[in-house]
Design a protein around this motif. Structure first.
Motif, PDB file in Angstrom:
ATOM      1  N   ALA A 135       4.377  -3.210  10.083  1.00  0.00           N
ATOM      2  CA  ALA A 135       2.896  -3.149   9.786  1.00  0.00           C
ATOM      3  C   ALA A 135       2.726  -1.498  10.023  1.00  0.00           C
ATOM      4  CB  ALA A 135       2.348  -3.888  10.817  1.00  0.00           C
ATOM      5  N   THR A 136       3.384  -0.757  10.510  1.00  0.00           N
ATOM      6  CA  THR A 136       2.878   0.784  10.559  1.00  0.00           C
ATOM      7  C   THR A 136       3.194   1.502   9.441  1.00  0.00           C
ATOM      8  OG1 THR A 136       4.956   1.165  11.897  1.00  0.00           O
ATOM      9  CG2 THR A 136       2.857   0.416  13.046  1.00  0.00           C
ATOM     10  N   ARG A 137       4.139   0.900   8.669  1.00  0.00           N
ATOM     11  CA  ARG A 137       4.529   1.689   7.429  1.00  0.00           C
ATOM     12  C   ARG A 137       4.411   0.871   6.248  1.00  0.00           C
ATOM     13  NH1 ARG A 137       9.961   1.211   9.962  1.00  0.00           N
ATOM     14  NH2 ARG A 137      11.123   2.643   8.649  1.00  0.00           N
ATOM     15  N   PRO A 138       2.942   1.334   5.786  1.00  0.00           N
ATOM     16  CA  PRO A 138       2.426   0.805   4.361  1.00  0.00           C
ATOM     17  C   PRO A 138       3.236   0.988   3.510  1.00  0.00           C
ATOM     18  CG  PRO A 138       0.586   1.767   5.644  1.00  0.00           C
ATOM     19  CD  PRO A 138       1.907   2.045   6.481  1.00  0.00           C
ATOM     20  N   GLN A 139       3.616   0.157   2.395  1.00  0.00           N
ATOM     21  CA  GLN A 139       4.375   0.621   1.268  1.00  0.00           C
ATOM     22  C   GLN A 139       3.419   0.070  -0.057  1.00  0.00           C
ATOM     23  OE1 GLN A 139       8.398  -1.155   1.706  1.00  0.00           O
ATOM     24  NE2 GLN A 139       8.287  -0.855   3.685  1.00  0.00           N
ATOM     25  N   PHE A 140       4.125   0.136  -1.106  1.00  0.00           N
ATOM     26  CA  PHE A 140       3.587  -0.421  -2.461  1.00  0.00           C
ATOM     27  C   PHE A 140       2.004   0.040  -2.859  1.00  0.00           C
ATOM     28  CE2 PHE A 140       6.595  -3.390  -0.771  1.00  0.00           C
ATOM     29  CZ  PHE A 140       7.624  -3.378  -1.662  1.00  0.00           C
ATOM     30  N   GLY A 141       1.556   1.330  -2.179  1.00  0.00           N
ATOM     31  CA  GLY A 141       0.188   1.982  -2.343  1.00  0.00           C
ATOM     32  C   GLY A 141      -0.811   0.817  -1.850  1.00  0.00           C
ATOM     33  N   ILE A 142      -0.226  -0.042  -0.962  1.00  0.00           N
ATOM     34  CA  ILE A 142      -1.423  -1.009  -0.267  1.00  0.00           C
ATOM     35  C   ILE A 142      -1.855  -0.135   1.076  1.00  0.00           C
ATOM     36  CG2 ILE A 142      -1.466  -3.161   0.887  1.00  0.00           C
ATOM     37  CD1 ILE A 142       0.656  -4.256  -0.692  1.00  0.00           C
TER      38      ILE A 142
END
Length: 66
Positions: free
Chosen positions: A13-20
């Motif tokens: 949860a602390t590492r957002p991905q995919f531009g979200i």
């Protein structure tokens, strides 16, 4: 999908991905971790279902900011 413990979910949860953005990403990972203990979510395969899912997520995220 494999069961995710609380520590793994928190790290993800602390590492957002995919531009979200961080807020929706944290919500998405918490939901995925919660349902992972019950067998997971059903994710569609093939490009048509993926495109429909992406449009649905984009719409939900844009409406959530209003």
């Amino acid at each position: 999908m494999v069961p995710a413990d609380a520590e793994s979910a928190q790290l993800l949860a602390t590492r957002p991905q995919f531009g979200i953005p961080a807020g929706p990403w944290a919500h998405l990972t918490a939901l995925a971790a919660e349902v992972s203990r019950d067998g997971g979510l059903f994710w569609w395969h093939d490009w048509e279902q993926s495109a429909t899912s992406l449009r649905t997520v984009e719409r939900a995220l844009s409406e959530g900011g209003r």
